[in-house]
Write a protein that holds these residues in place. Sequence first.
Motif, short mmCIF file in Angstrom:
data_model
loop_
_atom_site.label_atom_id
_atom_site.label_comp_id
_atom_site.label_asym_id
_atom_site.label_seq_id
_atom_site.Cartn_x
_atom_site.Cartn_y
_atom_site.Cartn_z
N TRP A 65 6.69 9.79 -4.47
CA TRP A 65 6.18 8.71 -3.63
C TRP A 65 7.17 8.46 -2.49
CZ3 TRP A 65 2.91 4.20 -5.70
CH2 TRP A 65 1.96 4.66 -6.61
N CYS A 66 6.65 8.39 -1.26
CA CYS A 66 7.49 8.19 -0.09
C CYS A 66 7.04 6.95 0.68
CB CYS A 66 7.41 9.40 0.85
SG CYS A 66 7.82 10.98 0.07
N VAL A 67 8.02 6.15 1.11
CA VAL A 67 7.75 5.04 2.00
C VAL A 67 7.59 5.60 3.41
CG1 VAL A 67 8.60 2.86 2.93
CG2 VAL A 67 9.12 3.50 0.56
N THR A 68 6.54 5.19 4.10
CA THR A 68 6.27 5.74 5.42
C THR A 68 7.29 5.25 6.45
OG1 THR A 68 4.79 3.95 6.10
CG2 THR A 68 3.82 5.81 4.91
N PRO A 69 7.68 6.09 7.40
CA PRO A 69 8.55 5.63 8.48
C PRO A 69 7.87 4.55 9.33
CG PRO A 69 8.52 8.03 8.38
CD PRO A 69 7.42 7.54 7.49
N ASP A 108 12.65 -7.98 3.49
CA ASP A 108 11.91 -7.85 2.23
C ASP A 108 10.99 -9.04 1.99
OD1 ASP A 108 13.85 -9.73 1.77
OD2 ASP A 108 14.78 -8.71 0.07
N ASP A 109 10.61 -9.71 3.07
CA ASP A 109 9.69 -10.84 2.95
C ASP A 109 8.37 -10.39 2.34
OD1 ASP A 109 11.76 -11.97 4.32
OD2 ASP A 109 10.58 -12.62 6.04
N PHE A 110 8.00 -9.14 2.63
CA PHE A 110 6.81 -8.52 2.05
C PHE A 110 7.22 -7.18 1.44
CE2 PHE A 110 5.62 -11.19 5.60
CZ PHE A 110 4.68 -12.02 5.03
N GLU A 111 6.58 -6.83 0.33
CA GLU A 111 6.97 -5.63 -0.40
C GLU A 111 6.17 -4.41 0.08
OE1 GLU A 111 9.45 -5.45 -2.51
OE2 GLU A 111 9.87 -7.60 -2.28
N THR A 112 6.75 -3.25 -0.09
CA THR A 112 6.08 -2.01 0.30
C THR A 112 4.90 -1.74 -0.64
OG1 THR A 112 8.16 -1.11 1.11
CG2 THR A 112 6.36 0.45 0.75
N SER A 113 3.73 -1.54 -0.06
CA SER A 113 2.54 -1.23 -0.87
C SER A 113 1.88 0.07 -0.45
CB SER A 113 1.52 -2.37 -0.78
OG SER A 113 0.97 -2.45 0.52
N LEU A 114 2.31 0.67 0.65
CA LEU A 114 1.72 1.91 1.16
C LEU A 114 2.71 3.06 0.97
CD1 LEU A 114 -0.77 3.03 2.87
CD2 LEU A 114 0.83 2.94 4.80
N PHE A 115 2.20 4.15 0.42
CA PHE A 115 3.05 5.31 0.16
C PHE A 115 2.29 6.59 0.47
CE2 PHE A 115 4.06 1.88 -2.75
CZ PHE A 115 5.44 1.77 -2.65
N VAL A 116 3.03 7.63 0.84
CA VAL A 116 2.49 8.97 0.89
C VAL A 116 3.02 9.72 -0.32
CG1 VAL A 116 2.46 11.17 2.12
CG2 VAL A 116 2.23 9.03 3.39
N GLN A 117 2.11 10.26 -1.13
CA GLN A 117 2.52 11.07 -2.27
C GLN A 117 2.50 12.54 -1.87
OE1 GLN A 117 1.68 10.72 -6.87
NE2 GLN A 117 -0.05 11.71 -5.92
N VAL A 118 3.63 13.21 -2.13
CA VAL A 118 3.74 14.63 -1.84
C VAL A 118 4.13 15.35 -3.14
CG1 VAL A 118 4.41 14.25 0.56
CG2 VAL A 118 6.19 14.43 -1.19
N THR A 119 4.04 16.67 -3.10
CA THR A 119 4.39 17.48 -4.27
C THR A 119 5.53 18.43 -3.92
OG1 THR A 119 2.10 17.42 -5.06
CG2 THR A 119 3.51 19.15 -5.96
N ALA A 120 6.50 18.56 -4.83
CA ALA A 120 7.56 19.56 -4.69
C ALA A 120 6.97 20.93 -5.02
CB ALA A 120 8.72 19.23 -5.61
N ASP A 151 -0.55 0.66 -3.47
CA ASP A 151 -0.28 -0.11 -4.68
C ASP A 151 -1.04 -1.43 -4.50
OD1 ASP A 151 0.73 -1.90 -6.57
OD2 ASP A 151 2.76 -1.13 -6.46
N VAL A 152 -2.21 -1.52 -5.10
CA VAL A 152 -3.12 -2.63 -4.82
C VAL A 152 -2.53 -3.97 -5.23
CG1 VAL A 152 -5.40 -3.61 -5.31
CG2 VAL A 152 -5.15 -1.14 -4.99
N ALA A 153 -1.86 -4.03 -6.36
CA ALA A 153 -1.30 -5.30 -6.83
C ALA A 153 -0.27 -5.83 -5.83
CB ALA A 153 -0.68 -5.12 -8.20
N THR A 154 0.58 -4.95 -5.32
CA THR A 154 1.59 -5.37 -4.35
C THR A 154 0.95 -5.78 -3.04
OG1 THR A 154 3.24 -3.92 -5.36
CG2 THR A 154 3.65 -4.64 -3.10
N MET A 155 -0.03 -5.02 -2.59
CA MET A 155 -0.72 -5.39 -1.35
C MET A 155 -1.36 -6.77 -1.47
SD MET A 155 -4.01 -3.66 0.51
CE MET A 155 -5.08 -4.43 -0.70
N GLU A 156 -1.97 -7.06 -2.59
CA GLU A 156 -2.61 -8.36 -2.78
C GLU A 156 -1.58 -9.49 -2.75
OE1 GLU A 156 -5.65 -9.42 -2.93
OE2 GLU A 156 -6.77 -7.54 -2.94
N LEU A 157 -0.39 -9.24 -3.28
CA LEU A 157 0.67 -10.25 -3.20
C LEU A 157 1.07 -10.50 -1.76
CD1 LEU A 157 2.98 -9.18 -6.19
CD2 LEU A 157 1.49 -11.20 -6.06
#
Length: 412
Positions: free
Chosen positions: A375-379, A302-314, A61-67
């Motif tokens: 969308w999944c937050v990475t461990p 939560d000082d920094f927001e999650t910007s990296l995700f793994v997208q999977v399909t059901a 999520d580029v916008a969140t990463m830039e923040l």
Amino acid sequence: MAHHTTRRAFLGTVGAAGGATVACSSGLAGGPAEPALNHEAIPLDRPLAVEDIPTPALLIDVATMELNLAKMAAHAEEQGIGLRPHTKTHKCPLLAKRQIEMGAVGVCCAKVSEAEVMVEAGIEEVLITSPVVTLDKIGRVVALSKKSSEVALVVDNRAAAERLNEATAAAGVTQRVLVDLDVGTRRTGIATGEPALQLARTVGGLSNLDLRGLQAYAGHLMHVHGHAERQERSLAALEAAVETKRLIEDDGIEISILTGGGTGTWDIDSQVDGMTDLQVGSYLFMDEQYRRIGSRDGDIFDDFETSLFVQVTAISQPVPELITTDGGYKAFASDADRPQLVDLAGVVYGWGGDEHGILRIAEATRPPQLGDRLWCVTPHCDPTVNLYDVYYPVRNGRVEELWPISARGKSQ
């Protein structure tokens, strides 16, 4: 097949895979890494909607990463401290250059091979944060220093320093070095105090080594739960490093760098008098392991927001209470934690083997359906990144280019 014309820009003569695969191995996890010939962004022939990305895929999520980048840069400026971000998190020269554009004094690399990628991409100020002791790797570091005089590495014993000096003298180069201090991690580094002073004297007396400073990375403290305990322990660890710096300076040896710290102690170590820069890494992406450690103001970091995700399909539903995804062990690197699904309360991610994840949906308020992209937050973000060839940078719900993870698999 419209996207396939971009693949050659990344992989040279490697042919495109069949089906709906897009450029650069589709960003699929697992399998052998293919050589990246291009460190620059790879434009797609046409924009790709998020729901059309082949999965599993690594999304930013580029916008969140830039923040996140902007927040850390602003903090460093306010505190009067430098940033030396660790590229072992993102392994991407594009992102390293972005961090430098935002004021970083340079970057860190965990391994020689990572540093080779960064220097090849035009990044000159690189610190190799793990000791290098064998002749083959010392030779590679010397070759890097011929390309960039700003490459530095750490030393933590006399024999390795002398071996490094012999190699640099033979090559006619001067090698920048930092003495690596063990501030409690007990992984690398020399003991603080007198042992560090003796090593600094040795390094200072070697003809082709240029002692620039000290490294004091307390990696064992980055995930200590609870801000108060993390602060107490980190300040104590760095107090020993600061005292060692003073001891060495009192001996007449100039120390211009004291580098250390990380994402978990970003707002603690920046207040230590004598620290020159922070080796923050995960802050631009974040992951589940960091979220659980707590911040100054609460139980969630939560000082920094999650910007990296793994997208999977059901992809399958063998029984009503379970849904299978196409993301298993090869899609997520996990020391112990599981991925967490975004915006799907009550769904628990479990492992179904190398290629599959199993979602328990019995308690879900809104169960996923077959074909859904999730969308999944990475461990743990760092090793998860190392499973993929490219990032899919998402802006406004679509992807227009791919970002090569050029240092993927660089573990030597």
